[in-house]
Design a protein around this motif. Structure first.
Motif, mmCIF file in Angstrom:
data_model
loop_
_atom_site.group_PDB
_atom_site.id
_atom_site.type_symbol
_atom_site.label_atom_id
_atom_site.label_comp_id
_atom_site.label_asym_id
_atom_site.label_seq_id
_atom_site.Cartn_x
_atom_site.Cartn_y
_atom_site.Cartn_z
ATOM 1 N N LEU A 185 0.806 -1.224 0.000
ATOM 2 C CA LEU A 185 0.000 0.000 0.000
ATOM 3 C C LEU A 185 0.835 1.267 0.000
ATOM 4 O O LEU A 185 0.295 2.363 -0.113
ATOM 5 C CB LEU A 185 -0.920 0.015 1.239
ATOM 6 N N LEU A 186 2.149 1.122 0.139
ATOM 7 C CA LEU A 186 3.006 2.307 0.240
ATOM 8 C C LEU A 186 2.963 3.193 -1.004
ATOM 9 O O LEU A 186 2.891 4.428 -0.880
ATOM 10 C CB LEU A 186 4.443 1.886 0.553
ATOM 11 N N PRO A 187 2.997 2.630 -2.225
ATOM 12 C CA PRO A 187 2.886 3.508 -3.398
ATOM 13 C C PRO A 187 1.567 4.277 -3.421
ATOM 14 O O PRO A 187 1.529 5.437 -3.838
ATOM 15 C CB PRO A 187 2.977 2.542 -4.586
ATOM 16 N N LEU A 188 0.502 3.627 -2.964
ATOM 17 C CA LEU A 188 -0.798 4.290 -2.939
ATOM 18 C C LEU A 188 -0.802 5.425 -1.922
ATOM 19 O O LEU A 188 -1.313 6.517 -2.198
ATOM 20 C CB LEU A 188 -1.888 3.274 -2.606
ATOM 21 N N ALA A 189 -0.219 5.170 -0.740
ATOM 22 C CA ALA A 189 -0.147 6.222 0.274
ATOM 23 C C ALA A 189 0.663 7.411 -0.223
ATOM 24 O O ALA A 189 0.278 8.568 -0.034
ATOM 25 C CB ALA A 189 0.471 5.666 1.563
ATOM 26 N N THR A 190 1.767 7.108 -0.912
ATOM 27 C CA THR A 190 2.591 8.185 -1.473
ATOM 28 C C THR A 190 1.805 8.973 -2.506
ATOM 29 O O THR A 190 1.863 10.208 -2.555
ATOM 30 C CB THR A 190 3.856 7.596 -2.116
ATOM 31 N N CYS A 203 -3.934 -3.588 -7.886
ATOM 32 C CA CYS A 203 -4.825 -2.455 -7.583
ATOM 33 C C CYS A 203 -4.056 -1.135 -7.543
ATOM 34 O O CYS A 203 -4.509 -0.125 -8.088
ATOM 35 C CB CYS A 203 -5.535 -2.695 -6.249
ATOM 36 N N VAL A 204 -2.890 -1.160 -6.902
ATOM 37 C CA VAL A 204 -2.094 0.062 -6.805
ATOM 38 C C VAL A 204 -1.592 0.485 -8.174
ATOM 39 O O VAL A 204 -1.575 1.674 -8.520
ATOM 40 C CB VAL A 204 -0.918 -0.142 -5.831
ATOM 41 N N ALA A 205 -1.198 -0.483 -9.003
ATOM 42 C CA ALA A 205 -0.713 -0.159 -10.346
ATOM 43 C C ALA A 205 -1.785 0.538 -11.167
ATOM 44 O O ALA A 205 -1.533 1.552 -11.832
ATOM 45 C CB ALA A 205 -0.240 -1.432 -11.050
ATOM 46 N N PHE A 206 -3.016 0.024 -11.123
ATOM 47 C CA PHE A 206 -4.101 0.646 -11.867
ATOM 48 C C PHE A 206 -4.484 1.999 -11.257
ATOM 49 O O PHE A 206 -4.835 2.935 -11.977
ATOM 50 C CB PHE A 206 -5.323 -0.275 -11.911
ATOM 51 N N PRO A 251 -7.701 13.145 -9.386
ATOM 52 C CA PRO A 251 -7.666 11.813 -9.992
ATOM 53 C C PRO A 251 -9.009 11.429 -10.621
ATOM 54 O O PRO A 251 -10.070 11.917 -10.224
ATOM 55 C CB PRO A 251 -7.351 10.895 -8.803
ATOM 56 N N ARG A 252 -8.938 10.511 -11.570
ATOM 57 C CA ARG A 252 -10.143 9.992 -12.200
ATOM 58 C C ARG A 252 -10.878 9.069 -11.233
ATOM 59 O O ARG A 252 -10.292 8.547 -10.289
ATOM 60 C CB ARG A 252 -9.775 9.234 -13.472
ATOM 61 N N PRO A 253 -12.171 8.838 -11.463
ATOM 62 C CA PRO A 253 -12.937 7.942 -10.577
ATOM 63 C C PRO A 253 -12.332 6.548 -10.451
ATOM 64 O O PRO A 253 -12.408 5.934 -9.389
ATOM 65 C CB PRO A 253 -14.308 7.893 -11.255
ATOM 66 N N LEU A 254 -11.708 6.037 -11.540
ATOM 67 C CA LEU A 254 -11.108 4.711 -11.475
ATOM 68 C C LEU A 254 -9.976 4.646 -10.451
ATOM 69 O O LEU A 254 -9.689 3.584 -9.892
ATOM 70 C CB LEU A 254 -10.582 4.295 -12.858
ATOM 71 N N PHE A 255 -9.325 5.779 -10.212
ATOM 72 C CA PHE A 255 -8.272 5.819 -9.203
ATOM 73 C C PHE A 255 -8.833 5.427 -7.843
ATOM 74 O O PHE A 255 -8.271 4.596 -7.126
ATOM 75 C CB PHE A 255 -7.672 7.230 -9.147
ATOM 76 N N TRP A 256 -9.964 6.017 -7.475
ATOM 77 C CA TRP A 256 -10.557 5.731 -6.175
ATOM 78 C C TRP A 256 -11.090 4.309 -6.109
ATOM 79 O O TRP A 256 -11.050 3.682 -5.047
ATOM 80 C CB TRP A 256 -11.668 6.734 -5.894
ATOM 81 N N LEU A 257 -11.582 3.777 -7.243
ATOM 82 C CA LEU A 257 -12.074 2.403 -7.277
ATOM 83 C C LEU A 257 -10.964 1.420 -6.918
ATOM 84 O O LEU A 257 -11.126 0.569 -6.036
ATOM 85 C CB LEU A 257 -12.639 2.086 -8.665
ATOM 86 N N PHE A 258 -9.829 1.548 -7.597
ATOM 87 C CA PHE A 258 -8.735 0.620 -7.336
ATOM 88 C C PHE A 258 -8.090 0.880 -5.976
ATOM 89 O O PHE A 258 -7.556 -0.046 -5.350
ATOM 90 C CB PHE A 258 -7.699 0.699 -8.457
ATOM 91 N N SER A 259 -8.143 2.109 -5.508
ATOM 92 C CA SER A 259 -7.640 2.412 -4.173
ATOM 93 C C SER A 259 -8.448 1.674 -3.115
ATOM 94 O O SER A 259 -7.898 1.071 -2.185
ATOM 95 C CB SER A 259 -7.710 3.918 -3.908
ATOM 96 N N CYS A 260 -9.765 1.701 -3.272
ATOM 97 C CA CYS A 260 -10.641 1.016 -2.316
ATOM 98 C C CYS A 260 -10.472 -0.498 -2.387
ATOM 99 O O CYS A 260 -10.495 -1.187 -1.361
ATOM 100 C CB CYS A 260 -12.097 1.397 -2.582
ATOM 101 N N LEU A 261 -10.308 -1.038 -3.598
ATOM 102 C CA LEU A 261 -10.103 -2.476 -3.750
ATOM 103 C C LEU A 261 -8.816 -2.923 -3.072
ATOM 104 O O LEU A 261 -8.771 -3.958 -2.400
ATOM 105 C CB LEU A 261 -10.073 -2.849 -5.236
ATOM 106 N N GLY A 262 -7.743 -2.145 -3.251
ATOM 107 C CA GLY A 262 -6.479 -2.479 -2.612
ATOM 108 C C GLY A 262 -6.585 -2.433 -1.097
ATOM 109 O O GLY A 262 -6.084 -3.321 -0.396
ATOM 110 N N SER A 263 -7.241 -1.407 -0.569
ATOM 111 C CA SER A 263 -7.423 -1.292 0.873
ATOM 112 C C SER A 263 -8.266 -2.445 1.413
ATOM 113 O O SER A 263 -7.982 -2.998 2.483
ATOM 114 C CB SER A 263 -8.087 0.048 1.213
#
Length: 289
Positions: free
Chosen positions: A105-110, A281-284, A122-134
């Motif tokens: 999750l570190l890249p996402l936090a950064t 998830c973080v990559a997307f 960010p685009r809506p897809l950013f938040w989608l994949f952020s939530c999936l990773g979390s």
């Protein structure tokens, strides 16, 4: 041709930093078996601060401006104090292999702190994949069994948050001060309180502390706290923060391999699956940031 060479140099330097950081949690796991977490945190920072100060003096670096002190303070709180202390406390109750899943999750936090600092949208897809990773992290933490604990997992989440803030702040500051200068000045800034904390938490006796614990302390002091940042911040400065930052996605895999090979810790298939899912998830998320 020059752009290609610069890109390769940035990625190579960043990759070296990631490889060095990958050994941090396994080394901390070994060191915390012999040293108290508070002493371990302050001692590693103090040793690195002495080395950083020597580099600054020998290379005759100019002092940072007053406007940079606040940012350096954030870097110091995030990567000099916060992340080392929180991970040392967490590794008293969880294995380093378990903790490395959270590093995904570190890249996402950064990226999230980069959004807050840079005012990006960010685009809506950013938040989608952020939530999936979390969600993947939460599910894994709750189903980890004996290898994990709620307290250890909570400490790891907090560690990722403060480290992400320190990375984002340091990456922005390195554009003005330079990569290795940022971590060196942050260490120097934190040296005085770290010295007091080292004295206050110094073990009553050093007898009985085995060699692996000393080697763990040496690794996280020299490599995790200083050398790794020299390569990492240089990679960000030369190759670009967004592109080189993607290399953090490799850190959990390197760390899991080290935990299994060097410490003999069990690496369950669920850890690998959870880490892989988080990385995807973080990559997307970063792609759509």
């Amino acid at each position: 041709m020059r752009d290609v060479k610069t890109s390769i140099e940035g990625w190579g330097s960043g990759l070296l930093g990631v490889v060095i950081f990958s050994g941090s949690l396994p080394a901390t796991r070994v060191a915390v078996a012999g040293f108290p977490p508070l002493f371990l945190t302050s001692a590693r920072a103090l040793i690195a601060a002495l080395l950083g100060a020597a580099m600054l003096l020998l290379l005759k670096q100019a002092r940072p401006g007053r406007g940079d002190l606040f940012s350096l303070g954030i870097v110091a709180l995030g990567v000099v104090l916060g992340f080392p202390l929180l991970t040392a406390l967490a590794l008293q109750s969880i294995t380093s292999a378990h903790s490395l899943v959270f590093i995904g999750l570190l890249p996402l936090a950064t990226a999230l702190f980069g959004v807050l600092r840079g005012g990006e949208r960010p685009r809506p897809l950013f938040w989608l994949f952020s939530c999936l990773g979390s969600a993947a992290v939460v599910v894994f933490a709750l189903s980890a069994g004996e290898s994990g604990s709620l307290a250890g997992d909570a400490l790891m989440v907090a560690a990722i948050v403060v480290c992400g803030l320190g990375y984002a702040e340091g990456a922005a500051l390195s554009r003005r001060l330079g990569g290795w200068q940022v971590i060196s000045w942050a260490l120097v800034l934190a040296a005085a309180p770290m010295l007091l904390l080292t004295v206050a938490t110094f073990p009553s006796t050093l007898t009985g502390i085995d060699l692996p614990a000393w080697l763990g302390l040496a690794y996280i002091s020299v490599f995790s706290m200083l050398v790794g940042f020299i390569f990492w911040y240089r990679g960000l400065a030369v190759g670009g923060i967004a592109s080189v930052g993607q290399l953090q996605l490799l850190q959990p895999f390197f760390g899991l391999a080290l935990a299994g090979l060097l410490l003999g810790e069990p690496v369950a298939w669920t850890m690998i699956v959870a880490t892989a899912l988080i990385v995807v998830c973080v990559a997307f998320a970063r792609r759509h940031a």
